[in-house]
Scaffold this motif. Structure first.
Motif, PDB file in Angstrom:
ATOM      1  N   ALA A   1       2.327   1.717  -3.486  1.00 23.88           N
ATOM      2  CA  ALA A   1       1.309   2.208  -4.427  1.00 23.88           C
ATOM      3  C   ALA A   1       1.034   3.692  -4.213  1.00 23.88           C
ATOM      4  CB  ALA A   1       0.030   1.392  -4.284  1.00 23.88           C
ATOM      5  N   VAL A   2       0.909   4.113  -2.964  1.00 22.48           N
ATOM      6  CA  VAL A   2       0.645   5.525  -2.669  1.00 22.48           C
ATOM      7  C   VAL A   2       1.845   6.384  -3.069  1.00 22.48           C
ATOM      8  CG1 VAL A   2       0.291   7.169  -0.780  1.00 22.48           C
ATOM      9  CG2 VAL A   2      -1.057   5.075  -0.875  1.00 22.48           C
ATOM     10  N   ALA A   3       3.055   5.908  -2.781  1.00 25.93           N
ATOM     11  CA  ALA A   3       4.255   6.652  -3.159  1.00 25.93           C
ATOM     12  C   ALA A   3       4.379   6.756  -4.676  1.00 25.93           C
ATOM     13  CB  ALA A   3       5.498   5.990  -2.573  1.00 25.93           C
ATOM     14  N   SER A   4       4.026   5.694  -5.379  1.00 20.84           N
ATOM     15  CA  SER A   4       4.063   5.728  -6.845  1.00 20.84           C
ATOM     16  C   SER A   4       3.072   6.745  -7.391  1.00 20.84           C
ATOM     17  CB  SER A   4       3.753   4.353  -7.430  1.00 20.84           C
ATOM     18  OG  SER A   4       4.695   3.419  -7.030  1.00 20.84           O
ATOM     19  N   TYR A   5       1.877   6.766  -6.831  1.00 21.22           N
ATOM     20  CA  TYR A   5       0.844   7.681  -7.300  1.00 21.22           C
ATOM     21  C   TYR A   5       1.276   9.139  -7.103  1.00 21.22           C
ATOM     22  CZ  TYR A   5      -3.599  10.066  -7.758  1.00 21.22           C
ATOM     23  OH  TYR A   5      -4.589  10.924  -8.139  1.00 21.22           O
ATOM     24  N   TYR A   6       1.673   9.476  -5.882  1.00 21.70           N
ATOM     25  CA  TYR A   6       2.057  10.858  -5.611  1.00 21.70           C
ATOM     26  C   TYR A   6       3.398  11.222  -6.255  1.00 21.70           C
ATOM     27  CZ  TYR A   6      -1.879  11.381  -2.502  1.00 21.70           C
ATOM     28  OH  TYR A   6      -3.154  11.458  -2.010  1.00 21.70           O
TER      29      TYR A   6
ATOM     30  N   LEU B   1       0.830  -1.201   0.000  1.00 22.36           N
ATOM     31  CA  LEU B   1       0.000   0.000   0.000  1.00 22.36           C
ATOM     32  C   LEU B   1       0.870   1.259   0.000  1.00 22.36           C
ATOM     33  CD1 LEU B   1      -2.868   1.150   0.133  1.00 22.36           C
ATOM     34  CD2 LEU B   1      -2.652   1.123   2.622  1.00 22.36           C
ATOM     35  N   LEU B   2       1.929   1.259   0.782  1.00 27.11           N
ATOM     36  CA  LEU B   2       2.842   2.409   0.811  1.00 27.11           C
ATOM     37  C   LEU B   2       3.530   2.609  -0.540  1.00 27.11           C
ATOM     38  CD1 LEU B   2       4.459   2.066   4.348  1.00 27.11           C
ATOM     39  CD2 LEU B   2       2.810   3.774   3.574  1.00 27.11           C
TER      40      LEU B   2
END
Length: 190
Positions: free
Chosen positions: A28-33, A25-26
């Motif tokens: 994925a969130v880091a990739s998005y932002y 999850l971390l």
């Protein structure tokens, strides 16, 4: 199996995979932002350095999608999803979609070639055809070119059509010759 067995199996699975799921999850969130930050940074730099906005906007979007795809693939792998089968499925699906969307892909690649060749820019007066159409370019996008004709009609032309035909740019040079045919009888002394 009763309800308590399912609860214990779920708890065991969460204990074994919980840390991996949080890490996924971390990622994925880091990739998005991170991909958004990269795209915005490239766009800001291109504006500050007065680079070609359309080309750098395209490159920024491509960079964002690459970071997103790689990041989400790593996140899925970290979560325990078999990524190799998923990538194979996406590859086959991409071929099928690509065959079905040939016209759209042709417009997209014609847009890339037009970005490289630069036969015109926004605001130029151009003629293309057949049939010949003359107008002022209002927008140049990756898949289409918008123009307003001399009789004030908005025309949207797919880039594949534009790229396939002859393009005459009347705004390329500041001065222009005007051809005026004049008929002079043979008996007149000039």
């Amino acid at each position: 199996m009763n309800e308590s067995d399912y609860l214990f199996l779920t708890m065991d699975w969460l204990q074994a995979r919980g840390l991996s799921l949080v890490a996924a999850l971390l990622i994925a969130v880091a990739s998005y932002y991170g991909s958004g930050w990269l795209r915005d940074g490239i766009n800001r730099s291109s504006r500050r350095l007065a680079w070609d906005e359309i080309l750098w906007n395209y490159l920024a979007t491509v960079a964002r999608w690459i970071v997103l795809i790689v990041g989400f693939t790593v996140a899925l792998d970290k979560a325990g999803v078999p990524v190799d089968a998923l990538l194979t499925t996406f590859g086959i699906s991409g071929v099928i979609i690509g065959l079905g969307a040939r016209a759209s892909i042709a417009n997209y690649f014609a847009g890339i070639m037009m970005l490289g060749a630069r036969p015109f820019k926004q605001g130029d007066l151009i003629e293309f055809g057949p049939p010949p159409q003359i107008g002022r370019v209002t927008e140049v996008k990756m898949t289409y070119t918008g123009m307003v004709t001399l009789d004030n009609v908005q025309v949207i032309v797919p880039n594949a059509v534009m790229w396939r035909n002859k393009i005459t740019n009347f705004s390329q040079h500041v001065t222009r010759a005007i051809r005026v045919p004049i008929a002079i009888p043979y008996d007149i002394d000039v």
